[in-house]
Design a protein around this motif. Structure first.
Motif, PDB file in Angstrom:
ATOM      1  N   LYS A 122      44.053  39.664  34.388  1.00 25.76           N
ATOM      2  CA  LYS A 122      42.971  39.131  33.585  1.00 25.76           C
ATOM      3  C   LYS A 122      41.631  39.453  34.232  1.00 25.76           C
ATOM      4  O   LYS A 122      41.527  39.678  35.437  1.00 25.76           O
ATOM      5  CB  LYS A 122      43.126  37.621  33.450  1.00 25.76           C
ATOM      6  CG  LYS A 122      44.357  37.180  32.687  1.00 25.76           C
ATOM      7  CD  LYS A 122      44.414  35.660  32.593  1.00 25.76           C
ATOM      8  CE  LYS A 122      45.667  35.221  31.833  1.00 25.76           C
ATOM      9  NZ  LYS A 122      45.742  33.736  31.740  1.00 25.76           N
ATOM     10  N   GLU A 123      40.594  39.448  33.417  1.00 26.63           N
ATOM     11  CA  GLU A 123      39.252  39.702  33.930  1.00 26.63           C
ATOM     12  C   GLU A 123      38.851  38.571  34.878  1.00 26.63           C
ATOM     13  O   GLU A 123      39.042  37.388  34.586  1.00 26.63           O
ATOM     14  CB  GLU A 123      38.269  39.774  32.766  1.00 26.63           C
ATOM     15  CG  GLU A 123      36.865  40.160  33.190  1.00 26.63           C
ATOM     16  CD  GLU A 123      35.931  40.287  32.010  1.00 26.63           C
ATOM     17  OE1 GLU A 123      34.736  40.508  32.238  1.00 26.63           O
ATOM     18  OE2 GLU A 123      36.411  40.156  30.864  1.00 26.63           O
ATOM     19  N   GLY A 124      38.299  38.934  36.021  1.00 28.57           N
ATOM     20  CA  GLY A 124      37.922  37.937  37.023  1.00 28.57           C
ATOM     21  C   GLY A 124      39.058  37.509  37.917  1.00 28.57           C
ATOM     22  O   GLY A 124      38.920  36.528  38.657  1.00 28.57           O
ATOM     23  N   TRP A 125      40.181  38.241  37.879  1.00 36.19           N
ATOM     24  CA  TRP A 125      41.343  37.888  38.699  1.00 36.19           C
ATOM     25  C   TRP A 125      41.012  38.016  40.178  1.00 36.19           C
ATOM     26  O   TRP A 125      40.314  38.938  40.614  1.00 36.19           O
ATOM     27  CB  TRP A 125      42.512  38.798  38.353  1.00 36.19           C
ATOM     28  CG  TRP A 125      43.738  38.581  39.189  1.00 36.19           C
ATOM     29  CD1 TRP A 125      44.748  37.722  38.957  1.00 36.19           C
ATOM     30  CD2 TRP A 125      44.083  39.272  40.408  1.00 36.19           C
ATOM     31  NE1 TRP A 125      45.706  37.810  39.930  1.00 36.19           N
ATOM     32  CE2 TRP A 125      45.328  38.752  40.838  1.00 36.19           C
ATOM     33  CE3 TRP A 125      43.470  40.263  41.163  1.00 36.19           C
ATOM     34  CZ2 TRP A 125      45.958  39.207  41.985  1.00 36.19           C
ATOM     35  CZ3 TRP A 125      44.088  40.707  42.313  1.00 36.19           C
ATOM     36  CH2 TRP A 125      45.328  40.179  42.713  1.00 36.19           C
ATOM     37  N   LEU A 126      41.501  37.074  40.976  1.00 39.40           N
ATOM     38  CA  LEU A 126      41.360  37.114  42.425  1.00 39.40           C
ATOM     39  C   LEU A 126      42.732  37.014  43.066  1.00 39.40           C
ATOM     40  O   LEU A 126      43.621  36.348  42.530  1.00 39.40           O
ATOM     41  CB  LEU A 126      40.498  35.950  42.918  1.00 39.40           C
ATOM     42  CG  LEU A 126      38.997  36.019  42.639  1.00 39.40           C
ATOM     43  CD1 LEU A 126      38.324  34.737  43.098  1.00 39.40           C
ATOM     44  CD2 LEU A 126      38.357  37.208  43.331  1.00 39.40           C
ATOM     45  N   PRO A 127      42.943  37.667  44.212  1.00 39.81           N
ATOM     46  CA  PRO A 127      44.221  37.514  44.920  1.00 39.81           C
ATOM     47  C   PRO A 127      44.471  36.051  45.270  1.00 39.81           C
ATOM     48  O   PRO A 127      43.526  35.279  45.456  1.00 39.81           O
ATOM     49  CB  PRO A 127      44.030  38.370  46.177  1.00 39.81           C
ATOM     50  CG  PRO A 127      42.922  39.298  45.860  1.00 39.81           C
ATOM     51  CD  PRO A 127      42.034  38.590  44.897  1.00 39.81           C
ATOM     52  N   PRO A 128      45.737  35.629  45.364  1.00 38.03           N
ATOM     53  CA  PRO A 128      46.034  34.223  45.679  1.00 38.03           C
ATOM     54  C   PRO A 128      45.389  33.735  46.966  1.00 38.03           C
ATOM     55  O   PRO A 128      44.991  32.571  47.053  1.00 38.03           O
ATOM     56  CB  PRO A 128      47.563  34.211  45.777  1.00 38.03           C
ATOM     57  CG  PRO A 128      48.009  35.345  44.931  1.00 38.03           C
ATOM     58  CD  PRO A 128      46.955  36.404  45.072  1.00 38.03           C
ATOM     59  N   VAL A 134      38.829  28.871  46.435  1.00 43.55           N
ATOM     60  CA  VAL A 134      38.114  28.276  45.305  1.00 43.55           C
ATOM     61  C   VAL A 134      38.781  26.971  44.880  1.00 43.55           C
ATOM     62  O   VAL A 134      38.118  25.952  44.651  1.00 43.55           O
ATOM     63  CB  VAL A 134      38.061  29.266  44.131  1.00 43.55           C
ATOM     64  CG1 VAL A 134      37.365  28.642  42.926  1.00 43.55           C
ATOM     65  CG2 VAL A 134      37.351  30.547  44.546  1.00 43.55           C
ATOM     66  N   LEU A 135      40.096  26.978  44.785  1.00 42.26           N
ATOM     67  CA  LEU A 135      40.825  25.813  44.280  1.00 42.26           C
ATOM     68  C   LEU A 135      40.748  24.627  45.240  1.00 42.26           C
ATOM     69  O   LEU A 135      40.631  23.471  44.816  1.00 42.26           O
ATOM     70  CB  LEU A 135      42.288  26.190  44.016  1.00 42.26           C
ATOM     71  CG  LEU A 135      42.515  27.222  42.906  1.00 42.26           C
ATOM     72  CD1 LEU A 135      43.989  27.571  42.796  1.00 42.26           C
ATOM     73  CD2 LEU A 135      41.997  26.714  41.568  1.00 42.26           C
ATOM     74  N   THR A 136      40.817  24.887  46.543  1.00 40.78           N
ATOM     75  CA  THR A 136      40.761  23.776  47.494  1.00 40.78           C
ATOM     76  C   THR A 136      39.375  23.127  47.526  1.00 40.78           C
ATOM     77  O   THR A 136      39.260  21.906  47.604  1.00 40.78           O
ATOM     78  CB  THR A 136      41.138  24.246  48.908  1.00 40.78           C
ATOM     79  OG1 THR A 136      40.371  25.413  49.251  1.00 40.78           O
ATOM     80  CG2 THR A 136      42.606  24.579  48.991  1.00 40.78           C
ATOM     81  N   VAL A 137      38.322  23.949  47.442  1.00 40.91           N
ATOM     82  CA  VAL A 137      36.973  23.381  47.396  1.00 40.91           C
ATOM     83  C   VAL A 137      36.791  22.580  46.108  1.00 40.91           C
ATOM     84  O   VAL A 137      36.230  21.469  46.118  1.00 40.91           O
ATOM     85  CB  VAL A 137      35.914  24.490  47.505  1.00 40.91           C
ATOM     86  CG1 VAL A 137      34.517  23.917  47.291  1.00 40.91           C
ATOM     87  CG2 VAL A 137      35.988  25.178  48.869  1.00 40.91           C
ATOM     88  N   LEU A 281      32.115  25.136  39.997  1.00 38.93           N
ATOM     89  CA  LEU A 281      31.371  23.912  40.287  1.00 38.93           C
ATOM     90  C   LEU A 281      30.280  23.646  39.256  1.00 38.93           C
ATOM     91  O   LEU A 281      29.927  22.487  38.989  1.00 38.93           O
ATOM     92  CB  LEU A 281      30.745  24.004  41.685  1.00 38.93           C
ATOM     93  CG  LEU A 281      31.729  24.135  42.855  1.00 38.93           C
ATOM     94  CD1 LEU A 281      30.968  24.244  44.167  1.00 38.93           C
ATOM     95  CD2 LEU A 281      32.692  22.961  42.897  1.00 38.93           C
ATOM     96  N   LYS A 282      29.766  24.713  38.658  1.00 40.75           N
ATOM     97  CA  LYS A 282      28.713  24.561  37.653  1.00 40.75           C
ATOM     98  C   LYS A 282      29.208  23.806  36.434  1.00 40.75           C
ATOM     99  O   LYS A 282      28.438  23.097  35.766  1.00 40.75           O
ATOM    100  CB  LYS A 282      28.195  25.947  37.251  1.00 40.75           C
ATOM    101  CG  LYS A 282      26.984  25.923  36.334  1.00 40.75           C
ATOM    102  CD  LYS A 282      26.531  27.333  36.020  1.00 40.75           C
ATOM    103  CE  LYS A 282      25.324  27.315  35.083  1.00 40.75           C
ATOM    104  NZ  LYS A 282      24.878  28.698  34.758  1.00 40.75           N
TER     105      LYS A 282
END
Length: 424
Positions: A122-128, A134-137, A281-282
């Motif tokens: 998907k667009e904007g995909w990041l490696p785990p 991002v998810l922990t923050v 966060l936005k």
């Protein structure tokens, strides 16, 4: 100077944070009870008339390995923490799984056509390993908003503004010629080249910014052409080409050339996740941003030491800082364990099977417990993370080490497993 204590009312709505002494007084007089150990939160037993909590700001300094978090009430810093990520562990686990999977394919299904390119991301995909940051923050911002009246986020959007370093005209010359001039580039070079002279490996000496390919011979000011050297090496090199200056040390020459073209790994990880974290966060709260150079400028201006939680305190525009706490909560991501029912060795062969039942005698591995042993060889009081067994003989990982063979009868759970470990 400890962290302030979170307070919620009878309806579990957040109130103003209070000093530890005040929280201790409420607990002693039984006007409140402990609601959660980490972060330490108490719940009032009586109603509060017309509560008007003071709006708070949460400051975040994202890092590749550790993220600093601070809560600011407009005048004072009242709660701080450091969130340690496990992106490296996730990456290593995925690499191990990939090697096992490909080994199995080479042994079992060599005849099948490869279908690796059929998958689309998907667009904007990041490696785990990056998405984990991002998810922990996001998890901890939501958790703190649940226990405190937080109304705004201030985040360091970029550790090093590489775009402005490459082209100072992007947002105007004033950005580079103000009080922040040189902080972005110099901080980046210090991280990249290890805080020492690249020509003689001297440490703890004043370092100067050096052009690998001399300006007098057409070299640019691009960050890929900059390094750090001591005053003596910088004077000896002068306008010599690096090939001529290091002709007797070819190993060092090749290393400098290779490293100059390689971006800073930690900076690349932060830059890859910055906009994803910002947009996440936005959607939750109003957000403002700052840069790494601005953070360092504030830290030096107020005479503070270099630590992750202090960097979070110094994010953004600051007129004055007063630290009411200097005891950060260290939060380490440990995960929820593995879902594998069969453990394997380094070659992928099964070595043991796991029991599907993870709860034994009301305890689960990862819970934080308090054990008061009154008899036997291990008389004493122990607090730490528990490792459960179906036999009822538990192990407890304390600050001083691991204690084995503690019966479940002596244990009391004080914090349920949530994928993190805590220490001050």
């Amino acid at each position: 100077m400890q962290n302030y204590v979170f307070v919620i009312d009878q309806n579990k709505q957040p109130l103003n944070l209070i000093p530890p002494a005040r929280a201790r007084e409420l607990l002693t007089k039984q006007k409140a009870a402990v609601f959660r150990m980490y972060p330490f939160t108490i719940i009032l037993k009586h109603a509060v008339a017309n509560p008007l909590p003071k709006p708070l700001t949460i400051k975040i300094d994202p890092g590749s390995k550790v993220t600093g978090i601070a809560i600011f009430d407009g005048e004072n810093v009242i709660w701080v923490a450091e969130l340690e990520h496990r992106g490296g562990q996730i990456k290593n686990a995925l690499l191990s799984r990939r090697s096992l999977r490909r080994s199995r394919r080479n042994r079992k299904t060599r005849y099948r056509p490869a279908r690796f390119d059929n998958r689309k991301r998907k667009e904007g995909w990041l490696p785990p390993s990056l998405m984990h940051r991002v998810l922990t923050v996001e998890t901890w911002v939501k958790r703190l908003c649940r226990y405190a009246p937080i109304t705004q986020v201030v985040m360091e959007l970029v550790r090093f503004d590489t775009q402005k370093m490459q082209n100072p005209e992007i947002d105007g010359v004033e950005y580079q010629q103000g009080e922040l001039a040189g902080y972005e580039v110099r901080e980046y070079l210090l991280e990249k080249w290890g805080h020492n002279c690249v020509y003689c490996d001297k440490q703890d000496v004043p370092l100067q910014i050096e052009h690998i390919y001399p300006r007098a011979k057409g070299g640019s000011n691009r960050v890929s052409n900059l390094t750090l050297s001591c005053e003596k090496c910088n004077s000896l090199k002068g306008i010599l080409l690096i090939d001529e200056f290091l002709k007797k040390d070819l190993t060092r020459l090749e290393r400098i050339k290779r490293q100059s073209k390689t971006p800073l790994k930690d900076a690349a990880a932060v830059n890859s996740t910055r906009w994803k974290l910002y947009n996440t966060l936005k959607e939750m709260l109003p957000i403002t941003t700052g840069t790494g150079g601005q953070t360092k400028f504030n830290r030096i201006r107020f005479g503070l030491k270099k630590q992750h939680w202090i960097d979070a305190v110094c994010v953004g525009n600051i007129e004055a800082i007063k630290l009411l706490t200097q005891q950060p909560l260290r939060i380490k991501c440990t995960g929820w364990g593995t879902r594998k029912m069969c453990s394997t060795d380094e070659y992928g062969f099964p070595i043991r099977h796991r029991d599907s039942n993870q709860v034994h005698f009301g305890f689960r591995t990862g819970n934080i417990v308090k054990a008061i042993v009154t008899s036997g060889k291990k008389v004493g009081e122990y607090v730490g993370r528990v490792l459960c067994r179906k036999t009822g003989s538990f192990d407890i990982a304390t600050k001083t080490g691991r204690v084995t063979g503690i019966s479940h009868r002596f244990c009391t759970s004080i914090h349920k497993k949530d994928g993190y470990s805590y220490v001050f």
